[in-house]
Design an enzyme around this catalytic site. Structure first.
Site, PDB file in Angstrom:
ATOM      1  N   LYS A 164       0.871  -1.184   0.000  1.00  0.00           N
ATOM      2  CA  LYS A 164       0.000   0.000   0.000  1.00  0.00           C
ATOM      3  C   LYS A 164       0.907   1.233   0.000  1.00  0.00           C
ATOM      4  O   LYS A 164       1.216   1.803   1.047  1.00  0.00           O
ATOM      5  CB  LYS A 164      -0.907  -0.040   1.231  1.00  0.00           C
ATOM      6  CG  LYS A 164      -2.074   0.921   1.189  1.00  0.00           C
ATOM      7  CD  LYS A 164      -3.045   0.631   2.322  1.00  0.00           C
ATOM      8  CE  LYS A 164      -4.070   1.725   2.514  1.00  0.00           C
ATOM      9  NZ  LYS A 164      -5.037   1.869   1.428  1.00  0.00           N
TER      10      LYS A 164
HETATM   11  N1  PPE Z   1      -8.021  -1.295  -2.708  1.00  0.00           N
HETATM   12  C1  PPE Z   1      -7.489  -0.055  -2.630  1.00  0.00           C
HETATM   13  C2  PPE Z   1      -6.822   0.506  -3.822  1.00  0.00           C
HETATM   14  C3  PPE Z   1      -7.556   0.655  -1.420  1.00  0.00           C
HETATM   15  O1  PPE Z   1      -7.025   1.862  -1.343  1.00  0.00           O
HETATM   16  C4  PPE Z   1      -8.235   0.077  -0.324  1.00  0.00           C
HETATM   17  C5  PPE Z   1      -8.347   0.820   0.981  1.00  0.00           C
HETATM   18  C6  PPE Z   1      -8.780  -1.217  -0.455  1.00  0.00           C
HETATM   19  C7  PPE Z   1      -8.640  -1.867  -1.663  1.00  0.00           C
HETATM   20  C8  PPE Z   1      -9.438  -1.920   0.696  1.00  0.00           C
HETATM   21  O2  PPE Z   1      -8.501  -2.302   1.660  1.00  0.00           O
HETATM   22  P1  PPE Z   1      -8.878  -2.479   3.202  1.00  0.00           P
HETATM   23  O3  PPE Z   1      -9.077  -1.090   3.749  1.00  0.00           O
HETATM   24  O4  PPE Z   1      -7.731  -3.172   3.789  1.00  0.00           O
HETATM   25  O5  PPE Z   1     -10.132  -3.273   3.239  1.00  0.00           O
HETATM   26  N2  PPE Z   1      -8.336   2.227   0.889  1.00  0.00           N
HETATM   27  C9  PPE Z   1      -8.043   2.996   2.071  1.00  0.00           C
HETATM   28  C10 PPE Z   1      -7.709   4.433   1.755  1.00  0.00           C
HETATM   29  C11 PPE Z   1      -8.781   5.294   1.215  1.00  0.00           C
HETATM   30  C12 PPE Z   1      -8.313   6.732   1.075  1.00  0.00           C
HETATM   31  O6  PPE Z   1      -9.004   7.510   0.370  1.00  0.00           O
HETATM   32  O7  PPE Z   1      -7.283   7.117   1.672  1.00  0.00           O
HETATM   33  C13 PPE Z   1      -9.120   2.806   3.129  1.00  0.00           C
HETATM   34  O8  PPE Z   1     -10.221   2.365   2.849  1.00  0.00           O
HETATM   35  O9  PPE Z   1      -8.821   3.109   4.298  1.00  0.00           O
END
Ligand code: PPE
Length: 312
Positions: A164
């Site tokens: 990430k």
């Molecule tokens: N894909 C991406 C590209 C992504 O950024 C997130 C989280 C997810 C999948 C889901 O991952 P998880 O949170 O572990 O279920 N995106 C984070 C950031 C958003 C932002 O605008 O900053 C979040 O949801 O916290």
């Protein structure tokens, strides 16, 4: 008086390399490596209000993913798992939140020039703020209108999707801006082979004939912790989940589609490219999983998976 930044209530203190500093003093030099070359790894975590006080959802899994992101990028994180999990808990308590979003970030700092990141010092910060509905106030009940993006998600062996990193979010920004400019709330990106990947900041699930489909790890997705929670809850509820390539057109003929993410939680999708999905509103399986998810995050059911870490 709580501190506000753009209508958002933010935590008064920010954790920086083991010290607490006032929000307004958590600044970096413009010549920091990260500003020029995108060299950051971060997390997004939610703390929920429960009957037993504030509790952080899957804190340990988020900290592990952060350390894995650092590992992929050869960035030695000066703080270990124990220290970072304790720091997140302590910070939420100190800032007095009952519910909030937690953003740990590790990046290459100030003191070197040029691409080579090795000489740059690694800095770690943790910030907190109160974050409401990520995709709009009505999103959880009404669902959102989205499009398939003209931008493809990260190609394999270019930007590692499992990390990430801040840099990955330049691709996310292209997806998001195109969607907003065209009147949608969010965009769904395909992978380089043309299979469904994920949203700019969410994983995606597709329900068809009682089966739940979600793209596999090799479709350039972030291994979402909410995605993993939903797969686990499906197994608890006896709903089969298929992690295989999802063709774009399966989206259009689906009975239900929903996004998952820490920020987005479980958000139904009601149309894609102006094609109505199912009945054009939150479907029954989405609603069941949404309820199961909020029961788990808000501690309303027994914490059988040990997902909650009490802040007190
Ligand atoms: N894909 C991406 C590209 C992504 O950024 C997130 C989280 C997810 C999948 C889901 O991952 P998880 O949170 O572990 O279920 N995106 C984070 C950031 C958003 C932002 O605008 O900053 C979040 O949801 O916290």
């Amino acid at each position: 008086m709580a501190k506000e930044v753009g209508n958002v209530e933010v935590g008064k203190l920010i954790w920086h390399n083991g010290e607490l500093v006032p929000w307004e003093d958590a600044n970096i030099h413009v010549m920091s490596h990260v500003v020029h070359y995108g060299s950051s790894l971060f997390e997004g975590i939610r703390c929920y209000e429960t009957e037993r006080g504030p509790a952080i959802f899957r804190l340990g899994d988020h900290v592990k993913r952060l350390l894995n992101s650092c590992h992929i990028y050869r960035m030695p994180c000066p703080y270990d798992y124990e220290l970072l999990t304790a720091a997140c808990r302590d910070l939420v308590r100190t800032n007095g939140f009952s519910a909030c979003y937690i953003r740990p970030i590790a990046f290459r700092g100030y003191g070197t020039f040029g691409v080579n990141p090795f000489p740059a010092p690694v800095e770690v910060y943790i910030a907190t703020w109160a974050w409401g509905q990520y995709l709009g106030d009505e999103a959880l009940e009404q669902g959102v209108d989205v499009c398939v993006s003209s931008w493809t998600r990260l190609a394999p062996n270019t930007f590692p999707a499992m990390a990430k990193s801040g840099a990955n979010y330049m691709n996310s920004q292209l997806i998001k801006m195109e969607a907003i400019t065209n009147g949608y709330v969010e965009g769904i990106a395909l992978d380089v082979q043309g299979y469904v990947s994920e949203g700019s900041g969410e994983n995606i699930f597709v329900v068809k004939d009682g089966l739940v489909h979600t793209p596999p790890l090799h479709a350039s997705i972030l291994p979402g912790i909410t995605r993993d929670s939903i797969i686990t809850l499906c197994s608890d509820l006896g709903i089969p989940v298929i992690q295989k390539g999802v063709p774009r057109e399966l989206l259009y003929v689906a009975d239900e589609v929903f996004f998952t993410g820490t920020a987005a939680e479980v958000t139904p999708v009601r149309s894609i490219d102006r094609i109505q999905i199912g009945k054009g509103r939150r479907g029954p399986i989405t609603e069941r999983l949404q309820n199961a998810y909020f029961d788990a995050t808000k501690g309303r059911t027994e914490d059988t998976h040990r997902w909650l870490t009490a802040v007190e």
